[in-house]
Enzyme design. Sequence first.
Site, PDB file in Angstrom:
ATOM      1  N   HIS A 192     -44.932  -4.181   9.691  1.00  0.00           N
ATOM      2  CA  HIS A 192     -45.636  -2.897   9.633  1.00  0.00           C
ATOM      3  C   HIS A 192     -45.596  -2.246  11.013  1.00  0.00           C
ATOM      4  CE1 HIS A 192     -48.720   0.029   8.505  1.00  0.00           C
ATOM      5  NE2 HIS A 192     -49.282  -0.214   9.689  1.00  0.00           N
ATOM      6  N   GLU A 249       0.839  -1.197   0.000  1.00  0.00           N
ATOM      7  CA  GLU A 249       0.000   0.000   0.000  1.00  0.00           C
ATOM      8  C   GLU A 249       0.873   1.246   0.000  1.00  0.00           C
ATOM      9  OE1 GLU A 249      -2.409   2.788  -0.296  1.00  0.00           O
ATOM     10  OE2 GLU A 249      -3.358   0.816  -0.287  1.00  0.00           O
ATOM     11  N   ILE A 271     -20.964  10.615  -6.857  1.00  0.00           N
ATOM     12  CA  ILE A 271     -20.061  11.572  -6.215  1.00  0.00           C
ATOM     13  C   ILE A 271     -20.614  12.983  -6.311  1.00  0.00           C
ATOM     14  CG2 ILE A 271     -17.761  12.623  -6.322  1.00  0.00           C
ATOM     15  CD1 ILE A 271     -16.696   9.897  -7.266  1.00  0.00           C
TER      16      ILE A 271
END
Length: 468
Positions: free
Chosen positions: A447, A32, A182
């Site tokens: 409900h 990374e 976005i």
Amino acid sequence: MAYDVIVLGSGPGGYPAAIRASQLGFKVAIIEKESLGGICLNWGCIPTKALLKSAQVYEYMKHSANYGINATGVEADFSAVIKRSRGVADKMSKGIQFLMKKNKIDVVMGYGKIKAKGQVEVTAADGSKQAVEGKYIIIATGARSKELPNLKQDGKKVIGYREAMVLPERPNSMIVVGSGAIGVEFAYVYASMGTKVTIVEFLPRIVPVEDEDISKELEKQYKKFGIEVLTNASVESVDTSGSGVKATVKKQDGTVTLEADVVLSAVGVVANIENIGLEEMGVKTEKGKVVVDKYYQTSVPGFYAIGDCAPGQALAHVASKEGISAAEHIGYNEKKFQHLPEAMDYNNIPGCTYCTPEIASVGYTEKAAKDAGYEVKVGKFPFVASGKATAAGATEGFVKVIYDAKYGELLGAHMIGTNVTEMIAEAVVARKLETTGHEILNASHPHPTMSEAMKEATAVAYGEATDI
């Protein structure tokens, strides 16, 4: 440093791929260059949801009198909103660090470039280099904000989504170019905080990938909210020489000049596949994506590609499933997984947009179903007829369902309203199980809930509605 599997990128595709590979008994490294979690956790999905939540809370407080509560002196502290968003992102990134340790995955920080078959060279922030070797390499390098030639981002007056998350102060006015997820999410955040927002969309309608009825409803709600919407319009050029930005916008009836403090370019993303060694290795690419088969194998044995750099939808949940499938295919090759992973059905991927009102959809739009040759039954249930929505003061929007008239197959579901992103999973599972409209009708829905709108819309489609 030798491994069985190397994962290049730690976003929502990369880190699940690494974890699944580790679970299957492989020695795994993940590379990374910036922060664990990738764009999604640090600059995308997660921090934007934090911004949106702050905007929604602010809207609730401004309209608290509607609920019998008098709140006075309510103000939005823009810098505090930004700070909270960054804190949420940091917390999630630390969570990925924990997962890496838990699953005994080595994290190598730096920029990874494939140098040879089974070898990645990693350049650290200080410039030092190291070689990481592995039998299999999963490319999960994600994507970045797309730049148009006439809309170059300078990070100050013409910005992308990343800068939009950390602006030092709230702009008084903003032009949002592009009305995908976005664009419309940031439009809502800034408009709610008091920014005058104008959306410019090249296509005839906003959120153009959605069903036409959804687009019409969002445009209606946004205009009511004070957001200006220009469709069939394009930004031809921008002038940043003054204190703000002047954008020349071409419309069907002529050209206008819009002025704003800042322009947000939200015209899509482009895959990060340059300068990572693909060309040198002969990995085939097409239209800016890595070419893969249904198991995410590239044209070169031992290399896989997943997520935004592969051809599927650029969505976090798509990347995650692709990453897991790639790891399982490697496991199958190495006799650590008993069967081939199930191929992904890209026509049953939910899409969610977290503006207010939210949008969620899966499967065919009404037009796409008809174009595909289906005779359809269509049902639409408005939330104004929902007891739960009325009690919550959230009556905007509706649920729309599309069924095959011949066999009753659920072809598509399209929702706009409060919390519909939490409701769409029912339609996804129903489609996966090849559920019919009658089975939806005969399944008891609780409900009062918003979710019962799925059953109610189905009842409308079959002429059995009792609540509208």
